[in-house]
Design an enzyme around this catalytic site. Structure first.
Site, short mmCIF file in Angstrom:
data_model
loop_
_atom_site.label_atom_id
_atom_site.label_comp_id
_atom_site.label_asym_id
_atom_site.label_seq_id
_atom_site.Cartn_x
_atom_site.Cartn_y
_atom_site.Cartn_z
N CYS A 92 24.66 -4.31 51.38
CA CYS A 92 25.34 -4.04 52.97
C CYS A 92 24.91 -4.96 54.03
O CYS A 92 25.42 -5.99 54.04
CB CYS A 92 24.42 -2.51 53.03
SG CYS A 92 25.31 -1.36 54.42
N GLU A 130 22.58 0.86 44.64
CA GLU A 130 21.43 1.87 43.99
C GLU A 130 21.89 3.34 44.57
O GLU A 130 21.13 4.21 44.13
CB GLU A 130 20.27 1.47 45.07
CG GLU A 130 20.27 2.03 46.53
CD GLU A 130 21.17 0.83 47.64
OE1 GLU A 130 21.82 0.26 46.91
OE2 GLU A 130 21.12 1.16 48.58
N HIS A 152 26.80 0.34 48.27
CA HIS A 152 25.52 0.72 47.87
C HIS A 152 25.36 0.88 46.27
O HIS A 152 25.39 1.96 45.76
CB HIS A 152 24.61 1.55 48.47
CG HIS A 152 24.20 1.55 50.13
ND1 HIS A 152 23.27 0.84 50.49
CD2 HIS A 152 25.29 1.39 51.08
CE1 HIS A 152 23.43 0.70 51.63
NE2 HIS A 152 24.53 1.13 52.12
#
Lengths: 200, 258
Positions: free
Chosen positions: A79, A183, A181
Site C-alpha cells: 500500500c 494480508e 493488501h
C-alpha cells in the site's frame, strides 16, 4: 529473520499474522540497528504518504531502508509502503519518496468513480515469482485513493482498472511493491506472501 | 474488474453472535443465539465473504474488552477485511480495535453526538478506516431522518444531509441501515440508498431488510449501493455467501467468485 517495519503506521498486526501463517520468522522492527540481522524487509503503510515518510525518518529508518533497496535485498512494500518506493506524490507535495522507481503517485481521477477504491478488484499479471499459483486474473483487496505511475512501464508486474488502468504492483530485482493488501486477500494474498517468503 | 461486496454482519453480545427479530429488541430478550463469532467468521471466510462486520451490541466496558478478544482471534485466522462497530466512543476505542486486527471502525450514535470524532479518527488512522453507520427511518413520504440509540431516538438530521456532512468530516464509507426494513426480510430501502449513494463520493453499504437474493440485486443495481450487508439470511443457513455470489453473477452484477 524477516523485518516487518513498525513505524506507527496503522495496523500491522494483520501483516504480521499473515506472514507468520506462511512460515516467516517475523520480527517487528522499529530500531534501525536491528536490520543488520534481517534477510528480508516488509514495509506496510496505512495513512498519508507524508505521514508515513515522516514516521520512517523520525525513527532513523529512512537511510537504512534506502541502503537496503540500493543493495537489491528482498523487500516488499504494501500500500503506502509501495507508493514510498516512488519519487513523490500529489498527496504530500514536497515530500520525497525513496525514488527506487521513477514516477509520481497520483490520485484517481476517472469521473463517476467513488474514492477511495474499497474492495476487490482483479489483476492482469506479468510473469513474476510473486505470482506463482494464483491464476491469471486473481482478485485482491484494495483500499486506496492514490496510485503510483511508473516512468518505466517495464517495472509494472500487475495492472488493475478502476475507471483508469493503473500499476497495481511493480518490481525490479528483489525489490517489489503492491498497492493491494495481500494480508487481507484471503487465499490469493497468502499465496503471494508465501511466494515472497520462499524467495528470501 | 471491480466488484460489488457481499458482507455478512455478526451482531455480538457478550462474545456470542445473536440476531434480534427487529431493531432494539435486545433488551426484551428477543435474541436468538447463533454461535461463536470466530467460528462463523471462519465459515464465511471459506464461503468467500468479501468482508466481515462485527457489531458489538453489549454496549458496556466489559463487552468492549470481550470484543477486542473476538477480533484478535478472528484476525489471526481470517485474512480478510474486518470492520468493528458498536460501543466506539473515542479515538482510543478506535485504536484498540485497529490494533486488535480490525481494518475499519464503524461509528453511529457517537458520531452524531460528537461529529469531531469522525475528523479525529480520520486524521489519526486515515479516512479509509472510518465508517459512519447511519440508522434512518422514513418520517414523511419523501423524508428520512437519522435515529440513534438503536432506533429509539429521532435526531434533527435529515439522512442525506448527515451522510454528506459525515463524508465532509472525513468518513471513508457510509453504512446505511433502514430501521423500517431491518429484520423484515422484505427488501432493502432502495430510494434512500440511491439518494445517499448519489450524494456522496465514498462507497455506500446497504443494510437492513435482506430476505431474498433478488433484494440484493435490486439495491446494488437500482439503489446504486457498492456493497450489501446481511445477517440473518446467512446465520440461519438460508443462503451461503457463495449462493449470493452465484446469483448476483447470473444477474450480471460483478462479484468475486472463489
Amino acid at each position: 529473520m524477516l523485518a516487518l517495519i513498525d513505524y506507527g503506521s496503522g495496523n500491522i498486526r494483520s501483516v504480521e499474522n499473515a506472514l507468520r501463517h506462511e512460515g516467516a520468522d517475523v520480527k517487528l522492527i522499529s530500531d534501525p540497528s536491528r536490520l543488520a540481522d534481517a534477510q528480508a524487509v516488509v514495509l506496510p503503510g496505512v495513512g498519508a504518504f507524508g505521514d508515513c515518510a515522516r514516521g520512517l525518518r523520525e525513527r532513523g529508518l529512512w537511510e537504512p531502508i534506502q541502503q537496503w533497496l540500493a543493495a537489491d535485498k528482498p523487500f516488499l512494500g504494501i500500500c503506502v509502503g509501495y507508493q514510498l518506493l516512488f519519487e513523490g506524490g500529489e498527496e504530500s507535495p514536497g515530500v520525497s519518496g525513496f525514488g527506487f522507481f521513477g514516477g509520481q503517485v497520483r490520485k484517481f481521477r476517472a469521473p463517476g468513480m467513488k474514492i477511495p477504491q474499497i474492495g476487490w478488484n482483479s489483476l492482469d499479471l506479468t510473469p513474476h515469482p510473486l505470482w506463482s499459483r494464483i491464476g491469471e486474473h486473481p482478485y485482491v483487496y484494495f483500499v486506496h485513493s492514490y496510485y503510483p505511475e511508473p516512468t518505466d512501464p517495464a517495472v509494472t508486474i500487475a495492472r488493475s482498472t478502476y475507471g483508469e488502468t493503473f500499476a497495481a504492483a511493480a518490481a525490479r530485482g528483489r525489490v517489489a511493491g503492491v498497492q493491494f493488501h495481500p494480508e487481507k486477500s484471503q487465499t490469493v494474498g497468502l499465496e503471494i506472501l508465501r511466494n515472497f517468503v520462499a524467495h528470501i | 474488474m471491480f466488484t460489488k461486496r457481499v458482507i455478512p454482519c455478526l451482531d455480538v453480545h457478550d462474545g456470542k453472535v445473536t440476531r434480534g427479530v427487529q431493531f432494539g429488541r435486545a433488551e426484551e430478550g428477543g435474541l436468538r443465539n447463533v454461535g461463536d463469532p470466530v467460528e462463523l467468521a471462519m465459515r464465511y471466510n471459506d464461503q468467500g465473504a468479501d468482508e466481515m462486520v462485527f457489531f458489538d451490541i453489549t454496549a458496556s466496558a466489559h463487552g468492549r474488552d470481550t470484543m477486542v478478544g473476538v477480533i484478535e482471534r478472528t484476525a489471526a485466522q481470517c485474512f480478510m477485511p474486518l470492520t468493528v462497530g458498536g460501543g466506539i466512543r473515542a479515538v482510543e476505542d478506535m485504536g484498540a480495535m485497529l490494533k486488535a486486527g480490525a481494518d475499519k471502525v464503524s461509528i453511529n450514535s457517537s458520531a452524531i453526538a460528537t461529529p469531531e470524532l469522525i475528523t479525529a479518527g480520520a486524521a489519526k488512522f486515515g479516512s479509509q478506516c472510518i465508517v459512519v453507520s447511519i440508522d434512518c427511518k422514513r418520517t414523511a413520504p419523501d423524508t428520512w431522518k437519522v435515529f440513534v440509540k438503536g432506533g429509539r431516538e429521532e435526531t434533527k438530521w435529515d439522512a442525506v444531509a448527515w451522510a454528506e456532512e459525515a463524508v465532509r468530516l472525513g468518513a471513508g464509507e457510509i453504512v446505511l441501515n433502514s430501521i423500517d426494513a431491518d429484520g423484515t426480510r422484505a427488501g432493502y430501502d432502495i430510494p434512500i440508498t440511491r439518494r445517499i449513494s448519489e450524494a456522496v463520493g465514498v462507497p455506500v453499504v446497504a443494510s437492513g431488510g435482506a430476505g431474498k437474493l433478488e433484494h440484493m440485486v435490486a439495491v446494488l443495481r437500482e439503489g446504486k449501493a457498492d456493497a450489501v450487508l446481511a445477517a440473518s439470511i446467512f446465520h440461519f443457513g438460508q443462503y451461503t455467501v457463495a449462493d449470493v455470489k452465484h446469483f448476483l453473477a447470473a444477474e450480471a452484477v460483478p462479484v468475486r467468485i472463489v
